[in-house]
Design a protein around this motif. Structure first.
Motif, mmCIF file in Angstrom:
data_model
loop_
_atom_site.group_PDB
_atom_site.id
_atom_site.type_symbol
_atom_site.label_atom_id
_atom_site.label_comp_id
_atom_site.label_asym_id
_atom_site.label_seq_id
_atom_site.Cartn_x
_atom_site.Cartn_y
_atom_site.Cartn_z
ATOM 1 N N ILE A 48 0.887 -1.160 -0.024
ATOM 2 C CA ILE A 48 -0.313 0.058 0.072
ATOM 3 C C ILE A 48 0.807 1.112 0.107
ATOM 4 O O ILE A 48 0.552 2.127 -0.726
ATOM 5 C CB ILE A 48 -0.949 -0.044 1.012
ATOM 6 N N ALA A 49 1.815 1.238 0.760
ATOM 7 C CA ALA A 49 2.703 2.329 0.859
ATOM 8 C C ALA A 49 3.587 2.581 -0.350
ATOM 9 O O ALA A 49 3.607 3.682 -1.122
ATOM 10 C CB ALA A 49 3.860 2.130 2.059
ATOM 11 N N ALA A 50 3.987 1.390 -1.162
ATOM 12 C CA ALA A 50 4.559 1.608 -2.345
ATOM 13 C C ALA A 50 3.584 2.121 -3.516
ATOM 14 O O ALA A 50 3.913 3.273 -4.220
ATOM 15 C CB ALA A 50 5.258 0.348 -2.955
ATOM 16 N N SER A 51 2.339 1.630 -3.528
ATOM 17 C CA SER A 51 1.318 2.315 -4.516
ATOM 18 C C SER A 51 0.892 3.673 -3.969
ATOM 19 O O SER A 51 0.755 4.295 -5.167
ATOM 20 C CB SER A 51 0.277 1.326 -4.608
ATOM 21 N N ALA A 52 1.156 4.008 -2.813
ATOM 22 C CA ALA A 52 0.679 5.371 -2.430
ATOM 23 C C ALA A 52 1.776 6.415 -2.920
ATOM 24 O O ALA A 52 1.652 7.647 -3.332
ATOM 25 C CB ALA A 52 0.362 5.759 -1.113
ATOM 26 N N GLU A 53 3.023 6.071 -2.621
ATOM 27 C CA GLU A 53 4.140 6.681 -3.343
ATOM 28 C C GLU A 53 4.154 6.930 -4.857
ATOM 29 O O GLU A 53 4.464 7.853 -5.397
ATOM 30 C CB GLU A 53 5.748 5.995 -2.700
#
Length: 110
Positions: A48-53
């Motif tokens: 999720i953090a990677a996709s948000a970034e």
């Protein structure tokens, strides 16, 4: 009879040990399941953090692209006044349509 009673105690103790062993196995299975769930949750959070970034980077790139579009300030004023819009909305829509006032107005009217 005492010897028989001792044998019964051993059987009972054996059954108790088996039950305790099963209970312990169940407990450790739950702990292992929780650990697996924890690792899955951590990997999901990382995803999720990677996709948000990635989404933030895409938005920054899109803003740079829109900022590079040349627009006519008079067209922004006309669109804002005629459609009773904020100038920022008129400017953004005009930039999104690459400076094409007609396409921007059509977009705002639909």
């Amino acid at each position: 009879m005492e010897a028989g009673d001792g044998g019964v105690d051993r059987v009972v103790d054996s059954k108790d040990l088996q039950q305790q062993s099963k209970a312990f196995d169940k407990l450790t299975d739950r702990v292992e399941d929780r650990q697996l769930d924890s690792s899955r949750a951590q990997s999901a959070m990382a995803s999720i953090a990677a996709s948000a970034e990635a989404e933030k980077n895409a938005m920054r790139l899109r803003e740079k692209e829109l900022a590079a579009v040349k627009i006519n300030a008079a067209e922004v004023d006309i669109i804002a006044n005629e459609l009773e819009l904020d100038k920022k909305v008129a400017e953004r829509t005009l930039r999104e349509h690459k400076g094409d006032a007609v396409a921007a107005i059509r977009s705002l009217l639909h």
